[in-house]
Structures are given as structure tokens and as C-alpha cells.
Scaffold this active site. Sequence first.
Site, PDB file in Angstrom:
ATOM      1  N   GLN A 127       0.813  -1.230   0.000  1.00 22.68           N
ATOM      2  CA  GLN A 127       0.000   0.000   0.000  1.00 22.68           C
ATOM      3  C   GLN A 127       0.840   1.271   0.000  1.00 22.68           C
ATOM      4  OE1 GLN A 127      -2.997  -0.102   3.036  1.00 22.68           O
ATOM      5  NE2 GLN A 127      -4.227  -1.603   1.924  1.00 22.68           N
ATOM      6  N   TYR A 226     -10.830  -6.432  -7.454  1.00 23.34           N
ATOM      7  CA  TYR A 226     -11.282  -5.600  -8.574  1.00 23.34           C
ATOM      8  C   TYR A 226     -12.650  -6.067  -9.072  1.00 23.34           C
ATOM      9  CZ  TYR A 226      -6.607  -3.611  -9.121  1.00 23.34           C
ATOM     10  OH  TYR A 226      -5.424  -2.944  -8.926  1.00 23.34           O
TER      11      TYR A 226
HETATM   12  P1  NAD Z   1     -10.308   0.750 -10.408  1.00 20.90           P
HETATM   13  O1  NAD Z   1      -9.750   2.089 -10.719  1.00 20.90           O
HETATM   14  O2  NAD Z   1      -9.846  -0.443 -11.171  1.00 20.90           O
HETATM   15  O3  NAD Z   1     -11.912   0.835 -10.575  1.00 20.90           O
HETATM   16  C1  NAD Z   1     -12.691   1.854  -9.975  1.00 20.90           C
HETATM   17  C2  NAD Z   1     -14.017   1.268  -9.520  1.00 20.90           C
HETATM   18  O4  NAD Z   1     -14.885   1.038 -10.641  1.00 20.90           O
HETATM   19  C3  NAD Z   1     -13.912  -0.058  -8.786  1.00 20.90           C
HETATM   20  O5  NAD Z   1     -14.397   0.102  -7.476  1.00 20.90           O
HETATM   21  C4  NAD Z   1     -14.779  -1.001  -9.626  1.00 20.90           C
HETATM   22  O6  NAD Z   1     -15.455  -1.950  -8.824  1.00 20.90           O
HETATM   23  C5  NAD Z   1     -15.741  -0.039 -10.281  1.00 20.90           C
HETATM   24  N1  NAD Z   1     -16.448  -0.557 -11.468  1.00 20.90           N
HETATM   25  C6  NAD Z   1     -15.963  -1.308 -12.479  1.00 20.90           C
HETATM   26  N2  NAD Z   1     -16.950  -1.582 -13.388  1.00 20.90           N
HETATM   27  C7  NAD Z   1     -18.069  -0.954 -12.948  1.00 20.90           C
HETATM   28  C8  NAD Z   1     -19.397  -0.840 -13.448  1.00 20.90           C
HETATM   29  N3  NAD Z   1     -19.769  -1.429 -14.583  1.00 20.90           N
HETATM   30  N4  NAD Z   1     -20.290  -0.123 -12.724  1.00 20.90           N
HETATM   31  C9  NAD Z   1     -19.925   0.477 -11.566  1.00 20.90           C
HETATM   32  N5  NAD Z   1     -18.682   0.416 -11.040  1.00 20.90           N
HETATM   33  C10 NAD Z   1     -17.757  -0.302 -11.720  1.00 20.90           C
HETATM   34  O7  NAD Z   1     -10.175   0.404  -8.893  1.00 20.90           O
HETATM   35  P2  NAD Z   1      -9.181   0.964  -7.782  1.00 20.90           P
HETATM   36  O8  NAD Z   1      -9.702   2.239  -7.283  1.00 20.90           O
HETATM   37  O9  NAD Z   1      -7.819   0.954  -8.319  1.00 20.90           O
HETATM   38  O10 NAD Z   1      -9.306  -0.133  -6.628  1.00 20.90           O
HETATM   39  C11 NAD Z   1     -10.275  -1.129  -6.616  1.00 20.90           C
HETATM   40  C12 NAD Z   1     -10.065  -2.110  -5.465  1.00 20.90           C
HETATM   41  O11 NAD Z   1      -8.703  -2.377  -5.168  1.00 20.90           O
HETATM   42  C13 NAD Z   1     -10.642  -1.668  -4.159  1.00 20.90           C
HETATM   43  O12 NAD Z   1     -11.176  -2.798  -3.531  1.00 20.90           O
HETATM   44  C14 NAD Z   1      -9.516  -1.194  -3.365  1.00 20.90           C
HETATM   45  O13 NAD Z   1      -9.778  -1.261  -1.976  1.00 20.90           O
HETATM   46  C15 NAD Z   1      -8.509  -2.202  -3.775  1.00 20.90           C
HETATM   47  N6  NAD Z   1      -7.177  -1.659  -3.531  1.00 20.90           N
HETATM   48  C16 NAD Z   1      -6.297  -2.381  -2.764  1.00 20.90           C
HETATM   49  C17 NAD Z   1      -5.043  -1.837  -2.512  1.00 20.90           C
HETATM   50  C18 NAD Z   1      -4.032  -2.553  -1.674  1.00 20.90           C
HETATM   51  O14 NAD Z   1      -4.413  -3.358  -0.859  1.00 20.90           O
HETATM   52  N7  NAD Z   1      -2.742  -2.293  -1.878  1.00 20.90           N
HETATM   53  C19 NAD Z   1      -4.682  -0.631  -3.050  1.00 20.90           C
HETATM   54  C20 NAD Z   1      -5.605   0.044  -3.823  1.00 20.90           C
HETATM   55  C21 NAD Z   1      -6.850  -0.491  -4.064  1.00 20.90           C
END
Ligand code: NAD
Length: 364
Positions: A127, A226
Amino acid sequence: MAVTIGVACEHAAGERRVALTPETAKKLVAAGARVRVEQGLGRFARFTDQAYVEAGAEVVQGDALVDADVVLCVQPPPATSIAAMKAGTVLVGALQPQADEARGAAIREAGVVAFPLERLPRTTRAQAMDILSSQAGMAGYKAVLIAAQLAPRFFPMLTTAAGTIRPTKVLIVGAGVAGLQAVATARRLGAQVECFDVRPETREQIESLGGRFLDLGVSAAGEGGYARQLTDEERALQQQRLAEHLKGIDVIVCTAAVPGRPAPKIISAAMVAGMKPGSVVVDLAAETGGNCELTERGQTIETGNGVVVAGPVDLASQGALHASEMFARNLYNFVSLLLRDGTLAFDWDDELLAKTVWPERATG
Ligand code: NAD
């Protein structure tokens, strides 16, 4: 010999961020590295050459990458500059090696050990090195500010002698890192905020920020936290329920993404045509094609029915000072994994290195 870390001015148009701040330069010097930066490196992000000098870095005119063992960058240097690096140079940044053939070839042919940080596994330990998260936070924040600027209205409810103003209804599409920051920002501005995502666990996160979870009855959690791509039936259901709902929404901020794919198309032209005049759509997914059918990358357009659709790019760069502070800390934390007593050492048993390095290492 102490490792030399080089940082050159960014080349990409519109890029204002830097990969090294005086704060991280100081930490790398304290860790035994020699740090060399190009003159004017931090001018757009508001870090002066003097601040780098005070941090213990050497500020040079011209090529700061000569003889560097480690090169830090936000966006990838030009292929010609990669080709000139000595074999074994470590290159760290948002490199997207597969997005540009010449760049990928230059990395391979020069024998550069590239760590494109967008490949970093998203584990708890990673993170502090996660550039996707740190930069998405700034993008979500700025997207809401752009929406507030474009909207012909206040966001909060106001009770005044000239009557009562109803709060703006904001819908955030997608509740990843950018979407949740957008929820928080729109709430702070006093709007009534709704948000939906296909990952059901986002309900609690949205509610904890004071937003309302908009349940469209579609759940599509995929691998690694994701979303997965929706099936045609799921997409049709989401579209149908959303179209009706959007008639009462004033501002939409789109942030939905599926890793490795173009942004999902969620807001159709017909939906925008059904919105009230003066409504605003800010599509943060514009860089990967947009969540709205009408989005034009980097443009702000107005539809025939008076809806403004903005597709801003380089949003993190608009908050270059804080975005750079976060980006540079992510890089510092990653590079710390490679430094032992001021020299380079690779622990290939560490999955953060092994899964991020490009080209992938042969195993077995
Ligand atoms: P992302 O940029 O890939 O996507 C943004 C959001 O769009 C996501 O929440 C996804 O579920 C949503 N989405 C996709 N298709 C959709 C649709 N058709 N309609 C509505 N919403 C839709 O995602 P991100 O912000 O990079 O992160 C996503 C996940 O990764 C989260 O669970 C976050 O907690 C996790 N994450 C973990 C870490 C870590 O542990 N190091 C770091 C960052 C994020």
C-alpha cells in the site's frame, strides 16, 4: 560504491508532477545514495532547486541520468533516453512498457531492469508504494472540484433571505480509490451524494463517508479486489435502472474502471439526453475511453439539451505538489526494498520485486 540515483525533468506534455521531492531526496541521501537531479526538476510542482540542494542532492544542468544506477520518473522517459542507459540500470515509475513498442524494446535491448509500479501487487504491504491509489485520490478530488466549477449552482443547501436553495444531487459512478475520494469531497462541499459500484463491499465504504449507496441490483466482484466486466444481461439491467434515476441527478462524476480493459460504458447518450439542462458530467475515466458515451478526451462539450460533459485528463497533475509528495514517497518506499547499505541488492524471493519487474524474469 554508493548507488547513484538520477532524476530528469519529465517529458510528457501536461505532466507537472515529479518522482523525487526534497523530502525523499533527503531520505535517500541518508540511506547512503548519491542523488542527482536535473535543474528545474520541480518547477511545476513548486519544489525549488535550492530545496533539493539543501536536501543533499546535486543539481545539474543537462543530463542528470548519466551513469545513474537508479532512474526515477513519473511518466516513462523517451525511448532514446532509455536506450542510452547502461545495462542493469534500475528504472522505476509509471512505465507502461507494453503501451509503446519502442519503449518496451528500448528497455529490453538496453538491459534495463524496469519496475513499472502499476504492476505492483495490491497487497497490504504494498500500500505504501501504490502509485495507482495515491494518484487516484488526487484525481477523484479534482474531478469534484471541476464539477462544482462547471455546475451553475451551489452544492450545499442554503437558507437565505432570497429563499432556500436545494442541495445539489451528485452521483459518483464507481467506488474505487478515486470514487471514494470523490464521495468525500462532494460531501464536504455540502452536496447530497449517491454512489454505486458493482462490488457489493463498497456499500459500507460509501456510507461511512456520508454517501448513499445506490443499489442497481448488479454485483460483479472479480479477482484481487477488482471488478470484472459485466455480462450483457447485467449491463442491460444496470442501464435500465440508471436511466430512470439520472433524471433527478444534477452532477455525475464517473470513476469506473476494469483493470486492463477500456473503461466500461455506463452513461449512454440517451441517458444524458434525459438529464435536466445545467446538469454536469465529469468523466475521470476519459483517459481510458470514458464511462460516458459522449465524453471527448481532454474536452468539455455542451449537449443540445444543455448538459456539460467534461473529460479531463492529467487530473493528478493538477494537484502536482501533493500528488508528487505522495508519488515520491511511494517510489522511495519501493526503492528502499532495493537498497542495502547504500548499494543495490535484489531479493527476487520478494513478490513485490518479482511480480513488478519487467520484462518478467524466467522462473524455475
Ligand atoms: P479501479 O480504478 O480499477 O476501478 C474503480 C471502480 O470502478 C472499482 O471500485 C470497480 O469496482 C468499479 N467498477 C468497475 N466496473 C463498474 C461498473 N460497470 N459499474 C460500476 N462500477 C464499476 O479500482 P481501484 O480504485 O484501483 O481499486 C479497486 C479495489 O482495489 C478496491 O477494492 C480497493 O480497496 C482495492 N485496492 C487495494 C489496494 C491494496 O491493498 N494495496 C490498493 C488500492 C486499491
